[in-house]
Design an enzyme around this catalytic site. Structure first.
Site, PDB file in Angstrom:
ATOM      1  N   GLY A 235       0.816  -1.202   0.000  1.00 44.15           N
ATOM      2  CA  GLY A 235       0.000   0.000   0.000  1.00 44.15           C
ATOM      3  C   GLY A 235       0.852   1.255   0.000  1.00 44.15           C
ATOM      4  CB  CYS A 264       5.156  -3.739  -0.021  1.00 45.48           C
ATOM      5  SG  CYS A 264       5.774  -2.152  -0.627  1.00 45.48           S
ATOM      6  CG  HIS A 348       5.690  -5.800  -4.704  1.00 45.71           C
ATOM      7  ND1 HIS A 348       4.366  -5.663  -4.355  1.00 45.71           N
ATOM      8  CD2 HIS A 348       6.299  -4.657  -4.295  1.00 45.71           C
ATOM      9  CE1 HIS A 348       4.174  -4.482  -3.783  1.00 45.71           C
ATOM     10  NE2 HIS A 348       5.339  -3.857  -3.737  1.00 45.71           N
ATOM     11  CD  GLU A 350       3.057  -8.619  -5.771  1.00 41.56           C
ATOM     12  OE1 GLU A 350       3.074  -7.387  -5.957  1.00 41.56           O
ATOM     13  OE2 GLU A 350       3.651  -9.172  -4.831  1.00 41.56           O
TER      14      GLU A 350
END
EC number: 6.3.5.5
Length: 374
Positions: A235, A264, A348, A350
């Site tokens: 975020g 994150c 990250h 992903e």
């Protein structure tokens, strides 16, 4: 574009007209501009793309990380041209205009990157007027008077307002996005501080049944869904500001030994919950080729990163063990608690965009849940 120090950067405007104030930063990824522009972590930021050709494959509905664009605008070297891709639905410039985002082309983005690398991320105003009529002193004053990201909680502004279930798996060329029924899988509640869709897809592919809740969800609201594990999402904004409502919930989850995985901002919030501190970085890490050293076996993962704040390694308490370090500057890139089933990474796994070296972390989370809550 005008910087808070009065420097002016001229280019050819495209997308929406008007002016927007935020923090300008640079991103080094060669691909994935759709994912980057829609990443909620880029709220209140203007992206300077170091790769010169942006927009050449247009935009579509599949390569996005949220329902709308979150970056305020972008700066590119070459003019946006007609897209060449069989999946394209919109020109990049039209896509920005439809979402009220401003672009600036014809800029020496390497020179701007050098400036940001030297001076750090800067407050700036990006403006577009087809007639070229700008009130420069007013724009400079707007940039100077903007409070900046430090101390700013942006998570609640980009978070969902209502809980929902997620069943979409990862994309394939043949079938697009799959729908996965994991009703018998472990139930993961994902707290949305600015969730990217590909995180949810990877949780589903790892075998989880996923429910998403708002950033400000209380401990009781989270537990009402009867989770087997809790995911803390990425975020925007200052983690210390978001911590005011997030950390008490995380501490209660840690007290009952709930399995936790953070990415994150979620990584930073987990660290704050155990007593560590965070700091604003000089320029941040934003790119799709950041090497990270895994301390357990000294292997290197190439990762995707997007953060302007970090956890101070020397502030970690005894029960928080560093697991990953950035090979660019040695900053903390991962941690694990030794007395609770919780771990997190600054980068990250992903990707989207970026390499898939770290997909294994989603499986690690599901395995942790199985171990702790058989």
């Amino acid at each position: 574009m005008v910087l808070a120090d009065g420097q002016m950067i001229w280019g050819r405007g495209f997308g929406a007209t008007g002016a927007k104030v935020g923090e300008v930063c640079f991103h080094t990824a060669m691909t994935g501009y759709e994912e980057i522009m829609t990443d909620p972590s880029f709220a209140s930021q203007i992206i300077n793309f170091t790769f010169p050709h942006i927009g050449n494959v247009g935009a579509n509905r599949e390569d996005v990380e949220a329902k709308t664009l979150h970056a305020l605008g972008c700066i590119v070297r070459e003019d946006v041209t007609a897209p060449s891709n069989f999946r394209s639905l919109w020109r990049f410039d039209s896509w920005l205009k439809d979402h009220d985002r401003i672009g600036l082309a014809g800029v020496d983005t390497r020179a701007l990157t050098g400036l940001l690398r030297k001076k750090g991320a800067q407050n700036a105003v990006i403006a577009h007027d087809p007639k070229g009529q700008f009130d420069i002193p007013a724009l400079i004053e707007t940039a100077r008077s903007w409070a900046g990201l430090q101390g700013m909680d942006l998570a609640r502004s980009v978070s969902t307002h209502q809980s929902y279930n997620w069943q979409e798996g990862i994309w394939s060329l043949q079938n697009g996005y799959s729908v996965v029924d994991n009703q018998k899988g472990p139930h993961v509640v994902a707290i949305d501080y600015g969730l990217k869709h590909n995180i949810l897809r990877n949780l589903v592919e790892a075998g989880a049944r996923v429910t998403v809740v708002k950033a400000t969800a209380s401990f009781d609201e989270v537990m009402a869904h009867k989770p087997d594990g809790v995911f803390l999402s990425n975020g925007p904004g200052d983690p210390a500001a978001t911590a005011e409502y997030a950390v008490p919930v995380i501490r209660q989850l840690l007290d009952i030994k709930m399995p936790i995985f953070g990415i994150c901002l979620g990584h930073q919030l987990l660290a704050l919950a155990v007593g560590a501190t965070t700091y604003k970085m000089h320029q941040g890490h934003r790119g799709a080729n950041h090497p990270v050293k895994r301390l357990d076996d000294s292997k290197v993962e190439i990762t995707s990163m997007n953060h302007g704040f970090a956890v101070a390694t020397d502030s970690l308490p005894e029960q928080a063990r560093p697991t990953h370090l950035s090979l660019f500057d040695g900053s903390l890139a991962g941690l694990e608690l030794t007395d609770r089933p919780a771990f997190s990474v600054q980068y990250h796994p992903e990707a989207s965009p970026g390499p898939q070296d770290s997909y294994y972390l989603f499986t690690k989370f599901i395995d942790l849940i199985a171990k702790e809550r058989p």
